[in-house]
Design a protein around this motif. Structure first.
Motif, PDB file in Angstrom:
ATOM      1  N   ASP A   1      17.802   9.173 -22.039  1.00  0.00           N
ATOM      2  CA  ASP A   1      17.068   9.571 -23.227  1.00  0.00           C
ATOM      3  C   ASP A   1      17.497  10.984 -23.606  1.00  0.00           C
ATOM      4  O   ASP A   1      18.163  11.681 -22.821  1.00  0.00           O
ATOM      5  CB  ASP A   1      15.552   9.445 -23.028  1.00  0.00           C
TER       6      ASP A   1
ATOM      7  N   HIS B   1      11.314   0.949 -15.206  1.00  0.00           N
ATOM      8  CA  HIS B   1      11.735   2.337 -15.430  1.00  0.00           C
ATOM      9  C   HIS B   1      10.822   3.294 -14.654  1.00  0.00           C
ATOM     10  O   HIS B   1      11.286   4.193 -13.940  1.00  0.00           O
ATOM     11  CB  HIS B   1      11.679   2.636 -16.937  1.00  0.00           C
TER      12      HIS B   1
ATOM     13  N   ASN C   1       9.617   3.629 -20.383  1.00  0.00           N
ATOM     14  CA  ASN C   1      10.079   2.516 -21.209  1.00  0.00           C
ATOM     15  C   ASN C   1       9.422   1.208 -20.816  1.00  0.00           C
ATOM     16  O   ASN C   1       9.084   0.383 -21.667  1.00  0.00           O
ATOM     17  CB  ASN C   1      11.610   2.368 -21.102  1.00  0.00           C
TER      18      ASN C   1
END
Length: 270
Positions: free
Chosen positions: A125, A237, A233
């Motif tokens: 990310d 995750h 997420n």
């Protein structure tokens, strides 16, 4: 071969090479690769090099090199490529770091690369990508023989960034967001935050999210609900981060907490 892209000038991939030999060529990016199997051989700056499992290859932009396996079994490696202007942005006023010989045993640099390549199935990310970029750039700078970039810290800016993180645990957080909240250049903020809070903005965010997950699970919430409510997420995750941080899965952690609470009640009753 497996690839993972980000929009922050970083590309990650892994590769298995059989008997293929690469003719001399150049890249316009930094390439940092960890050999994971076999013997990786290459010619770089007029000398023959080889990399064994666990060793790190560091190729400077626009340097001629080739590549071939050192044994009939081939080799495998994981690598990250970074555009040089991204490195330069982290190190304003400094020339691009050059690591002689195309290899480095610097533990800090190896750890930074290893962390960035830890999970290719999970996209980086934006905040994680910025974190990896800062760690690698500053470690490259030191591995190239320079002193750690430093300077006076802006405690107010770091506190504004920290407050923003706490207010947005359930939302995506980027380095652009923290830069705006802090009113400070992102790379200076990265340096100051580490100096004043002992960890990076991304790792601080992850730990606070895990704190919130533990609180929800302890109060009876499910792992799926906790993961989504706390900015991850999905459950897998969250579980990967939870296990990497605490050494056990959320379910096992919950069982241990419940067993501990039951034992404490038993002692009180006795």
């Amino acid at each position: 071969m497996q690839h993972s892209q980000s929009d922050n000038g970083i590309r990650r991939f892994d590769a298995c090479i059989g008997r293929t030999a690469f003719s001399p060529h150049r890249h316009d990016v930094y390439t940092l690769g960890l050999t994971v199997r076999g013997v990786q051989c290459f010619n770089y700056r007029g000398a023959a090099r080889h990399s064994l499992p666990g060793e790190l290859v560091v190729l400077h932009p626009d340097e001629l090199h080739d590549g071939h396996p050192g044994t009939p079994d081939g080799f495998a490696y994981r690598a990250i490529t970074i555009q040089p202007h991204r490195i330069g942005a982290v190190l304003p006023g400094h020339s691009l770091p050059f690591v002689a010989g195309g290899q480095s045993s610097n533990p800090r640099l190896k750890q930074a690369v290893r962390a960035a390549l830890a999970d290719l199935d999970e996209p980086l990310d934006p905040l994680h990508a910025a974190d990896a970029l800062y760690d690698i750039a500053t470690a490259l700078h030191v591995a190239a023989g320079h002193t750690q970039p430093g300077g006076q810290c802006d405690a107010g800016a770091s506190e504004r960034a920290r407050s923003y993180i706490h207010a947005h645990l359930d939302q995506p957080v980027s380095m652009e967001d923290l830069e705006r909240a802090a009113g400070q250049d992102r790379w200076q903020l990265s340096r100051d935050f580490r100096s004043l809070h002992g960890t990076s903005p991304y790792r601080y965010l992850t730990m606070r999210r895990l704190d919130a997950v533990r609180d929800r699970i302890q109060r009876g919430g499910s792992c799926v609900q906790a993961a989504l409510a706390c900015g991850f997420n999905d459950q897998s995750h969250m579980t990967r981060h939870f296990r990497a941080t605490y050494g056990l899965s959320p379910a096992r952690w919950k069982r241990s907490v419940m067993q501990g609470a039951h034992a404490a009640r038993t002692i009180v009753q006795d």
